[in-house]
Scaffold this motif. Structure first.
Motif, mmCIF file in Angstrom:
data_model
loop_
_atom_site.group_PDB
_atom_site.id
_atom_site.type_symbol
_atom_site.label_atom_id
_atom_site.label_comp_id
_atom_site.label_asym_id
_atom_site.label_seq_id
_atom_site.Cartn_x
_atom_site.Cartn_y
_atom_site.Cartn_z
ATOM 1 N N ASP A 122 0.816 -1.218 0.000
ATOM 2 C CA ASP A 122 0.000 0.000 0.000
ATOM 3 C C ASP A 122 0.848 1.265 0.000
ATOM 4 O O ASP A 122 0.311 2.356 0.165
ATOM 5 C CB ASP A 122 -0.845 0.020 1.289
ATOM 6 N N ASP A 172 -1.783 -7.480 1.190
ATOM 7 C CA ASP A 172 -1.860 -6.180 1.867
ATOM 8 C C ASP A 172 -3.268 -5.588 1.680
ATOM 9 O O ASP A 172 -3.855 -5.022 2.613
ATOM 10 C CB ASP A 172 -0.791 -5.237 1.283
ATOM 11 N N HIS A 255 -2.528 -5.389 10.576
ATOM 12 C CA HIS A 255 -1.198 -4.786 10.466
ATOM 13 C C HIS A 255 -0.421 -4.855 11.781
ATOM 14 O O HIS A 255 0.818 -4.929 11.755
ATOM 15 C CB HIS A 255 -1.273 -3.347 9.945
ATOM 16 N N HIS A 272 5.895 -8.308 3.394
ATOM 17 C CA HIS A 272 4.927 -7.557 4.207
ATOM 18 C C HIS A 272 3.482 -8.006 3.918
ATOM 19 O O HIS A 272 2.734 -8.321 4.835
ATOM 20 C CB HIS A 272 5.103 -6.053 3.926
ATOM 21 N N VAL A 276 0.547 -9.599 6.271
ATOM 22 C CA VAL A 276 -0.746 -8.913 6.462
ATOM 23 C C VAL A 276 -1.907 -9.865 6.161
ATOM 24 O O VAL A 276 -2.928 -9.852 6.858
ATOM 25 C CB VAL A 276 -0.828 -7.641 5.579
HETATM 26 ZN ZN LIG Z 1 0.449 -2.831 4.594
#
Ligand SMILES: [Zn+2]
Ligand SMILES: NC(=O)c1ccc[n+]([C@@H]2O[C@H](COP(=O)([O-])OP(=O)(O)OC[C@H]3O[C@@H](n4cnc5c(N)ncnc54)[C@H](O)[C@@H]3O)[C@@H](O)[C@H]2O)c1
Length: 354
Positions: A122, A172, A255, A272, A276
């Motif tokens: 993001d 994400d 998160h 990441h 998530v």
């Molecule tokens: Zn994120």
């Protein structure tokens, strides 16, 4: 508190946009551009990146991003800006390069153009930078105060990126609606410092709906490196819908879990967005959402290739006593509409071991 929604001033998505980079720059700059590029991207696309600057005799300096979006790296670039040499910062690469470029522009009070080379996070649209320690532990979110001036998404680069990055971006984006809704229910202050607009919640929901509708078809097309409407929809969902959605609503347990996981020694095994996705499962289980909904999200993760267990993330059961306090100390926990205890986390995490 006022309702606020913020977004980049311009979002463009299409093929071969990198070839026009200098003309995007010239819309907001007339001096010289300071370009920070991911090292792999520089090796692969160097000539393509500089071509429009060379052809149009537009001044620029290209510099290669180190390894981590940490204050040491940011300071390095800030100090490179002597005698007001540059008037726009351009970031080209993955989430870490982009967050670094945004932070550098922030400290130099300059506009920033963001060109993501993968849709793995993001990071492109938001007005925060995720700052890590030099050795890769999540440290804090730096509030930048403004969104990037331009986000230019060249789909021809995105399609060539490793599929794992594309899928991680779906991970994400998967959390966005659930975290947004948790924030809405708890009356949390959004990442941009206001209460949640209907518009932002709708963007978050559209991100989830798009993933569930087009995620699998897009993944299959990306496997063959082909463009398709589904691919374009997922690129927009990962980058714009999720990016603008999450920051105008807020982050919560998903998160908090991902950030806590990044502090474990095994964290580098996963990206990441993969962490998530796992955090999203943990959140919806603790929210006691209907079994059918939890199953459909697990099913989605399995079909696109997102991790659904701690084992898949390289985390062992013995690490739960370290992980749980780390989750509980994350600020996102406070945005959940009910209190979360160690025991609740333990029970839910144990159900997601294998
Ligand atoms: Zn994120
Ligand atoms: N600021 C925000 O709002 C926000 C939101 C979500 C995530 N983030 C942050 O973003 C980061 C995660 O982003 P990421 O997963 O992109 O990490 P990353 O920047 O480390 O990129 C991952 C890898 O992808 C490679 N890569 C990028 N584009 C490629 C391409 N086209 N072809 C081949 N390889 C390519 C990079 O070289 C790198 O090795 C984390 O630091 C996370 O905290 C920030």
């Amino acid at each position: 508190m006022e309702r606020i929604i913020c977004a980049p001033s311009q979002y463009s998505q299409g093929q071969h946009l990198i070839e026009k980079l200098a003309s995007y720059y010239k819309k907001i700059g007339n001096q010289s551009a300071y370009i920070i590029v991911d090292s792999f991207i520089n090796q692969t696309y160097h000539d393509m990146i500089i071509k429009s600057f060379e052809v149009s005799h537009t001044p620029y300096t290209l510099t290669v991003f180190g390894k981590e979006c940490c204050m040491e790296e940011i300071q390095l670039h800030v100090h490179a800006h002597t005698l007001n040499a540059y008037d726009v910062v351009i970031g080209i690469g993955g989430g870490k390069t982009l967050d670094t470029a945004k932070a550098v522009a922030h400290f130099l009070h300059l506009p920033v153009i963001i060109l993501p080379t993968s849709v793995s996070s993001d990071a492109p649209c938001s007005q925060i930078s995720a700052i890590y320690t030099a050795d890769g532990c999540f440290d804090y979110y730096l509030q930048l105060g403004t969104n990037p001036n331009m986000v230019i998404v060249d789909t021809s680069l995105i399609i060539q990126a490793p599929i794992r990055l594309f899928v991680a971006g779906m991970g994400d984006a998967l959390s966005t609606y659930y975290e947004s809704y948790a924030c809405y229910q708890s009356g949390a202050c959004s990442q941009v410092g206001g209460t949640i607009t209907k518009a932002a919640l709708a963007l978050s929901k559209l991100a989830l709906d798009t993933l569930l509708e087009d995620g699998y078809a897009a993944k299959c097309a990306i496997e063959k490196k082909v463009d398709s409407p589904a691919v374009n929809n997922i690129i927009e969902a990962n980058t714009y819908l999720s990016g603008v959605g999450f920051e105008n609503c807020g982050l919560a347990l998903a998160h908090a879990t991902a950030n806590a996981l990044s502090k474990l020694p095994t964290s580098t095994v996963s990206l990441h967005g993969e962490k998530v996705a796992f955090g999203t499962l943990l959140q919806i289980i603790l929210e006691q959402r209907p079994k059918s909904e939890v199953q459909s999200i697990i099913g989605f993760c399995c079909t696109v290739g997102l991790p659904t267990t701690l084992t898949a993330l390289g985390v062992q059961e013995e690490q739960l006593h370290t992980l749980i306090p780390l989750i509980l100390e994350e600020p996102g926990i406070k945005n959940m509409p009910f209190s979360i205890t160690s025991d609740m986390l333990y029970d839910a995490l144990i159900s997601l071991i294998h």
